[in-house]
Design a protein around this motif. Structure first.
Motif, PDB file in Angstrom:
ATOM      1  N   ASP A  28       0.094   5.809  -4.046  1.00 58.00           N
ATOM      2  CA  ASP A  28      -1.323   5.442  -4.032  1.00 58.00           C
ATOM      3  C   ASP A  28      -1.679   4.579  -5.241  1.00 58.00           C
ATOM      4  OD1 ASP A  28      -4.181   5.703  -3.123  1.00 58.00           O
ATOM      5  OD2 ASP A  28      -4.343   6.772  -5.041  1.00 58.00           O
ATOM      6  N   LEU A  29      -1.125   4.891  -6.410  1.00 52.18           N
ATOM      7  CA  LEU A  29      -1.398   4.079  -7.600  1.00 52.18           C
ATOM      8  C   LEU A  29      -0.891   2.654  -7.400  1.00 52.18           C
ATOM      9  CD1 LEU A  29      -0.547   6.555 -10.496  1.00 52.18           C
ATOM     10  CD2 LEU A  29      -2.823   5.872  -9.674  1.00 52.18           C
ATOM     11  N   VAL A  30       0.295   2.524  -6.830  1.00 55.30           N
ATOM     12  CA  VAL A  30       0.862   1.199  -6.561  1.00 55.30           C
ATOM     13  C   VAL A  30      -0.045   0.431  -5.599  1.00 55.30           C
ATOM     14  CG1 VAL A  30       2.828  -0.042  -5.565  1.00 55.30           C
ATOM     15  CG2 VAL A  30       3.226   1.895  -7.110  1.00 55.30           C
ATOM     16  N   VAL A  31      -0.515   1.108  -4.553  1.00 53.28           N
ATOM     17  CA  VAL A  31      -1.429   0.483  -3.590  1.00 53.28           C
ATOM     18  C   VAL A  31      -2.710   0.032  -4.286  1.00 53.28           C
ATOM     19  CG1 VAL A  31      -2.896   0.960  -1.575  1.00 53.28           C
ATOM     20  CG2 VAL A  31      -0.504   1.674  -1.576  1.00 53.28           C
ATOM     21  N   ARG A  32      -3.165   0.782  -5.279  1.00 54.48           N
ATOM     22  CA  ARG A  32      -4.372   0.441  -6.037  1.00 54.48           C
ATOM     23  C   ARG A  32      -4.138  -0.704  -7.032  1.00 54.48           C
ATOM     24  NH1 ARG A  32      -8.305   4.931  -7.136  1.00 54.48           N
ATOM     25  NH2 ARG A  32      -8.002   6.529  -5.552  1.00 54.48           N
ATOM     26  N   GLY A  33      -2.894  -1.155  -7.155  1.00 51.95           N
ATOM     27  CA  GLY A  33      -2.595  -2.274  -8.037  1.00 51.95           C
ATOM     28  C   GLY A  33      -2.009  -1.909  -9.387  1.00 51.95           C
ATOM     29  N   VAL A  34      -1.723  -0.638  -9.604  1.00 52.98           N
ATOM     30  CA  VAL A  34      -1.115  -0.217 -10.865  1.00 52.98           C
ATOM     31  C   VAL A  34       0.365  -0.581 -10.844  1.00 52.98           C
ATOM     32  CG1 VAL A  34      -0.573   1.770 -12.352  1.00 52.98           C
ATOM     33  CG2 VAL A  34      -2.768   1.672 -11.133  1.00 52.98           C
ATOM     34  N   ARG A  35       0.833  -1.187 -11.924  1.00 51.31           N
ATOM     35  CA  ARG A  35       2.270  -1.432 -12.073  1.00 51.31           C
ATOM     36  C   ARG A  35       2.863  -0.194 -12.732  1.00 51.31           C
ATOM     37  NH1 ARG A  35       3.566  -6.702 -15.064  1.00 51.31           N
ATOM     38  NH2 ARG A  35       1.578  -6.483 -16.143  1.00 51.31           N
ATOM     39  N   VAL A  36       3.778   0.469 -12.026  1.00 47.91           N
ATOM     40  CA  VAL A  36       4.348   1.722 -12.500  1.00 47.91           C
ATOM     41  C   VAL A  36       5.763   1.463 -13.002  1.00 47.91           C
ATOM     42  CG1 VAL A  36       4.885   4.107 -11.892  1.00 47.91           C
ATOM     43  CG2 VAL A  36       2.921   2.969 -10.839  1.00 47.91           C
ATOM     44  N   GLU A  37       6.022   1.937 -14.225  1.00 48.93           N
ATOM     45  CA  GLU A  37       7.317   1.702 -14.869  1.00 48.93           C
ATOM     46  C   GLU A  37       7.917   3.012 -15.367  1.00 48.93           C
ATOM     47  OE1 GLU A  37       6.924  -1.216 -17.985  1.00 48.93           O
ATOM     48  OE2 GLU A  37       5.880  -2.639 -16.685  1.00 48.93           O
ATOM     49  N   PRO A  48      -1.925  16.024 -12.111  1.00 45.54           N
ATOM     50  CA  PRO A  48      -1.655  15.524 -13.460  1.00 45.54           C
ATOM     51  C   PRO A  48      -2.835  14.685 -13.959  1.00 45.54           C
ATOM     52  CG  PRO A  48       0.262  15.227 -12.064  1.00 45.54           C
ATOM     53  CD  PRO A  48      -0.872  15.644 -11.167  1.00 45.54           C
ATOM     54  N   ALA A  49      -3.322  15.014 -15.152  1.00 45.84           N
ATOM     55  CA  ALA A  49      -4.497  14.338 -15.714  1.00 45.84           C
ATOM     56  C   ALA A  49      -4.280  12.834 -15.801  1.00 45.84           C
ATOM     57  CB  ALA A  49      -4.837  14.918 -17.083  1.00 45.84           C
ATOM     58  N   SER A  50      -3.074  12.404 -16.141  1.00 44.96           N
ATOM     59  CA  SER A  50      -2.808  10.964 -16.261  1.00 44.96           C
ATOM     60  C   SER A  50      -3.012  10.263 -14.923  1.00 44.96           C
ATOM     61  CB  SER A  50      -1.390  10.710 -16.774  1.00 44.96           C
ATOM     62  OG  SER A  50      -0.440  11.372 -15.957  1.00 44.96           O
ATOM     63  N   ILE A  51      -2.592  10.885 -13.843  1.00 45.00           N
ATOM     64  CA  ILE A  51      -2.775  10.290 -12.520  1.00 45.00           C
ATOM     65  C   ILE A  51      -4.250  10.312 -12.143  1.00 45.00           C
ATOM     66  CG2 ILE A  51      -2.256  10.549 -10.059  1.00 45.00           C
ATOM     67  CD1 ILE A  51       0.606  11.320 -10.906  1.00 45.00           C
ATOM     68  N   PHE A  52      -4.948  11.408 -12.459  1.00 43.85           N
ATOM     69  CA  PHE A  52      -6.394  11.471 -12.237  1.00 43.85           C
ATOM     70  C   PHE A  52      -7.103  10.336 -12.993  1.00 43.85           C
ATOM     71  CE2 PHE A  52     -10.501  12.950 -13.924  1.00 43.85           C
ATOM     72  CZ  PHE A  52     -11.220  13.058 -12.743  1.00 43.85           C
ATOM     73  N   HIS A  53      -6.716  10.122 -14.238  1.00 40.53           N
ATOM     74  CA  HIS A  53      -7.349   9.068 -15.045  1.00 40.53           C
ATOM     75  C   HIS A  53      -7.038   7.679 -14.500  1.00 40.53           C
ATOM     76  CE1 HIS A  53      -7.388  12.187 -18.474  1.00 40.53           C
ATOM     77  NE2 HIS A  53      -8.487  12.256 -17.751  1.00 40.53           N
ATOM     78  N   PHE A 104      -1.000   2.711 -19.873  1.00 44.41           N
ATOM     79  CA  PHE A 104      -0.972   4.158 -20.048  1.00 44.41           C
ATOM     80  C   PHE A 104       0.434   4.542 -20.471  1.00 44.41           C
ATOM     81  CE2 PHE A 104      -4.777   3.875 -17.641  1.00 44.41           C
ATOM     82  CZ  PHE A 104      -5.452   5.077 -17.708  1.00 44.41           C
ATOM     83  N   SER A 105       0.559   5.229 -21.587  1.00 41.11           N
ATOM     84  CA  SER A 105       1.832   5.763 -22.051  1.00 41.11           C
ATOM     85  C   SER A 105       1.835   7.242 -21.685  1.00 41.11           C
ATOM     86  CB  SER A 105       1.968   5.576 -23.564  1.00 41.11           C
ATOM     87  OG  SER A 105       3.142   6.194 -24.030  1.00 41.11           O
ATOM     88  N   ILE A 106       2.651   7.607 -20.685  1.00 46.75           N
ATOM     89  CA  ILE A 106       2.630   8.962 -20.142  1.00 46.75           C
ATOM     90  C   ILE A 106       3.946   9.650 -20.481  1.00 46.75           C
ATOM     91  CG2 ILE A 106       2.357  10.346 -18.052  1.00 46.75           C
ATOM     92  CD1 ILE A 106       0.908   7.750 -16.900  1.00 46.75           C
TER      93      ILE A 106
END
Length: 145
Positions: free
Chosen positions: A93-102, A35-40, A23-25
């Motif tokens: 929460d995204l990190v806990v779900r396994g998303v790598r956040v940069e 935020p729609a990006s976080i919802f998605h 995801f390019s946010i």
């Protein structure tokens, strides 16, 4: 008159075994106050869990969305407020779900942020454009938000 709720019919059911998504946010658009990006990201990670799919999901925050990566004190200074970062629990929460956040390094440099200004588990890349190009060349699907 009573309205009977009718179930939504899915005409094109999708179930994937593997996903590689970046995801390019660059800015925040909202679904209500979320935020729609976080919802998605929440939606797709929920799908991944339901499907039992293998996945690699990366969210690259940059430009006018970079501030989402800041801890409360840095956020307050950047945004000229005193309420703290309202997105920090969503990012965690995204990190806990396994998303790598940069976070885009060029965005951080432009704002004078250092690694000490960031929420936990946030990686800094060289810049969003180079990182996204790298991931697309590695077979990731790019989603622009």
């Amino acid at each position: 008159m009573t309205h009977i709720a009718e179930a939504l019919r899915i005409d094109i059911p999708v179930k994937l075994d593997e996903l590689r998504i970046v995801f390019s946010i660059s800015a925040l658009a909202f679904e209500g106050d979320l935020p729609a990006s976080i919802f998605h990201l929440q939606l797709i990670t929920g799908d991944i869990a339901d499907w039992g799919a293998r996945s690699d999901v990366i969210a690259v925050f940059h430009t006018n969305a970079g501030h989402v990566m800041l801890h409360d004190d840095a956020y307050n200074g950047e945004r000229h407020i005193s309420t703290g970062n309202p997105y920090k629990s969503l990012v965690t929460d995204l990190v806990v779900r396994g998303v790598r956040v940069e976070l885009c390094g060029a965005t951080a440099k432009a704002h004078g942020w250092t690694n000490k200004d960031l929420l936990p588990d946030i990686a800094v890349n060289t810049d969003a454009m180079a990182r996204t190009a790298q991931l697309v060349q590695q077979g990731f699907v790019k989603i622009s938000e």
